[in-house]
Scaffold this motif. Structure first.
Motif, mmCIF file in Angstrom:
data_model
loop_
_atom_site.group_PDB
_atom_site.id
_atom_site.type_symbol
_atom_site.label_atom_id
_atom_site.label_comp_id
_atom_site.label_asym_id
_atom_site.label_seq_id
_atom_site.Cartn_x
_atom_site.Cartn_y
_atom_site.Cartn_z
ATOM 1 N N TRP A 91 0.839 -1.188 0.000
ATOM 2 C CA TRP A 91 0.000 0.000 0.000
ATOM 3 C C TRP A 91 0.881 1.248 0.000
ATOM 4 O O TRP A 91 1.841 1.362 0.756
ATOM 5 C CB TRP A 91 -0.892 -0.022 1.243
ATOM 6 N N SER A 119 -5.124 0.236 -0.644
ATOM 7 C CA SER A 119 -4.997 -0.396 0.661
ATOM 8 C C SER A 119 -5.857 -1.650 0.736
ATOM 9 O O SER A 119 -6.753 -1.880 -0.082
ATOM 10 C CB SER A 119 -5.426 0.599 1.742
ATOM 11 N N HIS A 120 -5.580 -2.494 1.740
ATOM 12 C CA HIS A 120 -6.405 -3.663 2.055
ATOM 13 C C HIS A 120 -6.568 -4.590 0.844
ATOM 14 O O HIS A 120 -7.667 -4.819 0.341
ATOM 15 C CB HIS A 120 -7.758 -3.223 2.597
ATOM 16 N N HIS A 141 -8.658 -3.706 -3.768
ATOM 17 C CA HIS A 141 -8.469 -3.041 -2.478
ATOM 18 C C HIS A 141 -9.847 -2.879 -1.849
ATOM 19 O O HIS A 141 -10.631 -2.018 -2.256
ATOM 20 C CB HIS A 141 -7.766 -1.699 -2.677
ATOM 21 N N THR A 144 -10.877 0.467 3.843
ATOM 22 C CA THR A 144 -9.831 1.218 4.521
ATOM 23 C C THR A 144 -10.121 1.252 6.017
ATOM 24 O O THR A 144 -11.243 1.022 6.464
ATOM 25 C CB THR A 144 -9.740 2.663 4.004
ATOM 26 N N ASP A 145 -9.086 1.553 6.778
ATOM 27 C CA ASP A 145 -9.178 1.688 8.224
ATOM 28 C C ASP A 145 -8.647 3.081 8.563
ATOM 29 O O ASP A 145 -7.477 3.388 8.293
ATOM 30 C CB ASP A 145 -8.335 0.600 8.884
ATOM 31 N N ALA A 571 -3.754 -9.477 10.275
ATOM 32 C CA ALA A 571 -3.965 -9.586 8.837
ATOM 33 C C ALA A 571 -4.856 -10.771 8.479
ATOM 34 O O ALA A 571 -5.007 -11.727 9.241
ATOM 35 C CB ALA A 571 -2.622 -9.731 8.120
ATOM 36 N N GLN A 590 -3.748 -8.827 3.754
ATOM 37 C CA GLN A 590 -4.688 -7.714 3.900
ATOM 38 C C GLN A 590 -4.738 -7.204 5.342
ATOM 39 O O GLN A 590 -4.764 -7.986 6.289
ATOM 40 C CB GLN A 590 -6.093 -8.157 3.473
ATOM 41 N N HIS A 591 -4.785 -5.928 5.478
ATOM 42 C CA HIS A 591 -4.913 -5.163 6.731
ATOM 43 C C HIS A 591 -4.096 -5.688 7.912
ATOM 44 O O HIS A 591 -4.632 -5.877 9.003
ATOM 45 C CB HIS A 591 -6.370 -4.973 7.129
ATOM 46 N N GLU A 594 -4.661 -4.324 11.906
ATOM 47 C CA GLU A 594 -6.032 -3.948 12.237
ATOM 48 C C GLU A 594 -6.349 -4.316 13.684
ATOM 49 O O GLU A 594 -5.768 -5.242 14.249
ATOM 50 C CB GLU A 594 -7.009 -4.656 11.285
ATOM 51 N N SER A 624 -0.736 -3.282 3.871
ATOM 52 C CA SER A 624 -1.084 -4.443 3.064
ATOM 53 C C SER A 624 -0.079 -4.561 1.930
ATOM 54 O O SER A 624 0.473 -3.560 1.462
ATOM 55 C CB SER A 624 -2.494 -4.286 2.489
#
Length: 640
Positions: A91, A119-120, A141, A144-145, A571, A590-591, A594, A624
């Protein structure tokens, strides 16, 4: 991917699991996850006990030729001995040389993010070039966070923040090349970003001028882009998932319609608050905008500047990808609706895809959309969502096919489809067997215990999920996607046998919440997991032995499953694909970082609470990224 477990309170009373009449599939058959239940019935491979004897046909190759990695709670990626890992396309990396540089403090602007990898990371596919050293990587993607996306700042949502979030969504189309033993992004004019603000087109029963899609402004953007599919003509499909959560309103007079409730739309949404800064997402000001999302989106990587097309004939729901196969030349697309009690859908083209394309028509615009009903005897039926058939008539409130696909969930309710435990990605193996990952279920509503609980949902409370498989009826050798009947079984029950005696997985293959499936050309089924932030690494929920999310490889013929990769904290492992020679694998993480109950909650002031992978920059934040996995001996990924 956000973990939405609760059944929607406004779900129409379609045919529930408890309504399915028990018809002879024994409980043992439904619970033998990974031990080849109903193999003869499905025409699948025999069990190891019936393997060929000396002098008979040779045994099948050993698909799992690696030593399983143990579960891990470390903030790192682990793979088996003899494999290497490289990080690609994180990302924030500029998609072209000279583009905006990544700012580790989260300070990139919306305009900069639009020229950076999103992202993600979720869906993932590699389109090979003319030789084995180049190709196009397409990745989605999903969401988002805010704690990770933005730098230091207040909690008030601003127009710039919404614009940056939209720019971080969507799809990245990236040319990549291998130099020596590593892969890198190539500087190419074909490297583009599709975002939440990119102009899009609509095709099928609803086009952009349909009254339900009119807002007074041109249609833009794709959101919630989850898993994917690839068409025979070389385009990329992605499904829009969890899109209802982007919309909301502070109006005290707005009330959702029944259709909006069934689609998951509410005044609060998922708490993004975008409607406070951008009227596009205010339900009271712009109610039709939400109808523009929840579709399958087609992108041509050969002409990435062309507008993405939302193919409305495939229905509107929480698409987890769109797995594509062929049947007698017709395109067949499977897709799960990610909701507790969600359905499994199938689209079948009306004619050979090459004939339709020769006529200037899309094979994804012309065909029949179906939804699945699972019976307890291991059979099933595909029910057509066709206007004028069964209950889907004008007298019952269905004006035309556009109304049917726009309200696909309600149409499936009316037909009596079988609710499932959060259907995720589908896939079709090289022998024609189809699979669907079911993430989990809290055991509410359709999953309540009782003597008539359906075999396709064998656990009243299903915190770990399972994988089902089916074979279409027509054509005993490979199955036929045009069929309206199928035979199914439970391939594997996920979980920890220490907490659930029904689970038949050992320490090398235990996993939870399967979400992503990808079959390689040799027949291995790669399984990516998405244990939720609530459960990950927690003894309180029976997940302490499963560790971080992981990717596993399964041999569908023997039922053996081994853990191939473990990811960093927070993730999910959301996508996998190999190069055609199967000597390089690309995997999405991914992420990382988080929020999880086990590790804490990141904030804009301290985004590194859970993870700081992959950079481990003391002043940075988790990102990510795509993993590039290769064998040090240059061999086939996963093989002996």
């Amino acid at each position: 991917m956000p973990d939405h477990r609760a059944p929607h309170p406004e779900a129409a009373p379609g045919r529930t699991f408890d309504d399915v009449v028990a018809a002879g599939l024994s409980r043992r058959q439904a619970l033998t996850g990974g031990t080849l239940a109903l193999t003869a019935f499905l025409g699948l491979s025999a069990s190891p006990a019936s393997a060929a004897q000396p002098g008979s046909a040779p045994k099948a190759p050993n698909l799992l030729g690696f030593t399983a990695v143990p579960p891990s709670s470390a903030d790192a990626v682990a793979v088996p001995a003899g494999y290497s890992v490289q990080v690609l396309a994180p990302w924030g990396q500029a998609v072209r040389d000279g583009g905006p540089k990544w700012r580790a403090d989260g300070g990139n602007t919306a305009a900069e993010q639009a020229d950076q990898v999103g992202s993600h990371h979720a869906g993932l596919h590699f389109f090979p070039g003319a030789d084995g050293s180049r190709g196009t990587l397409v990745l989605t993607h999903e969401y988002t966070d805010a704690a990770l996306l933005y730098g230091h700042g207040g909690v008030t949502v601003t127009k710039e923040q919404v614009a940056k979030a939209l720019a971080a969504h969507g799809v990245s189309v990236l040319e990549v090349r291998r130099t020596g033993g590593t892969w890198q992004l190539a500087d190419s004019p074909r490297n583009v970003r599709v975002t939440g603000a990119t102009p899009v087109a609509f095709s099928g029963p609803l086009d952009a001028d349909h009254p339900a899609l009119r807002t007074g402004t041109p249609a833009t953007g794709t959101l919630g882009t989850s898993s994917h599919g690839v068409t025979p003509w070389g385009t990329f499909l992605t499904g829009e998932r969890n899109v209802a959560g982007y919309f909301g309103t502070d109006s005290t007079t707005w009330r959702p319609t029944r259709a909006q409730k069934r689609a998951g739309i509410s005044a609060r949404g998922d708490g993004y608050g975008w409607h406070r800064a951008d009227a596009r997402f205010d339900l009271a000001a712009n109610g039709n905008e939400a109808n523009r999302f929840g579709w399958v989106v087609e992108i041509d990587p050969a002409t990435p500047q062309a507008p993405p097309v939302k193919r409305t004939a495939l229905g509107r729901f929480q698409h987890v990808g769109a797995s594509v196969t062929e049947s007698a030349g017709r395109v067949v697309v499977y897709s799960g609706d990610d909701e507790n009690g969600g359905y499994l859908f199938k689209f079948v083209g009306s004619d050979s895809w090459w004939r339709l394309r020769a006529q200037g028509r899309s094979p994804l615009d012309h065909g029949t959309l179906y939804v699945a009903r699972f019976e307890d005897d291991g059979t099933g039926r595909w029910l057509p969502l066709t206007h004028g058939q069964g209950p889907l008539t004008r007298d019952n409130g269905w004006a035309d096919q556009a109304a049917v696909v726009l309200r696909a969930r309600q149409a499936a309710d009316a037909l009596g489809a079988t609710p499932l435990d959060r259907p995720q990605q589908t896939s079709v193996g090289p022998d024609g067997t189809a699979f669907c990952a079911l993430a989990n279920s809290p055991g509410l509503g359709h999953c309540a215990s009782g003597p008539h609980r359906a075999a396709v949902s064998p656990r009243a409370n299903n915190p770990y999920g399972h994988i089902i498989r089916w074979r279409e009826d027509e054509n005993a050798d490979r199955g036929d996607g045009r069929a309206t009947g199928f035979h199914w079984d439970v391939f594997v029950l996920a979980g920890d046998p220490a907490h659930d005696r029904q689970v038949h997985l050992d320490a090398s293959g235990m996993f939870g919440s399967p979400k992503n499936l990808w079959p390689d050309a040799d027949g291995r089924l790669w399984i990516g997991t998405g244990i939720s932030a609530y459960d990950q690494n927690r003894a309180e929920t029976g997940h302490e032995h499963l560790g971080n999310n992981a990717m596993l490889a399964a041999d569908p013929a023997t039922g053996e499953i081994r853990r191939f990769l473990t990811g960093p904290r927070g993730a999910e492992i959301t996508g996998a694909v190999t190069t055609p020679d199967r000597r390089t694998m690309f995997v999405n993480v991914q992420h990382p970082g988080e929020h999880t109950l086990a590790w804490g909650t990141p904030t804009q002031d301290d985004p590194r609470v859970v993870s700081n992978w992959p950079d481990h920059d003391p002043a940075g934040r988790p990102r990510s990224a795509v993993l590039v996995i290769q064998r040090t001996d240059g061999g086939v990924i996963g093989a002996a």
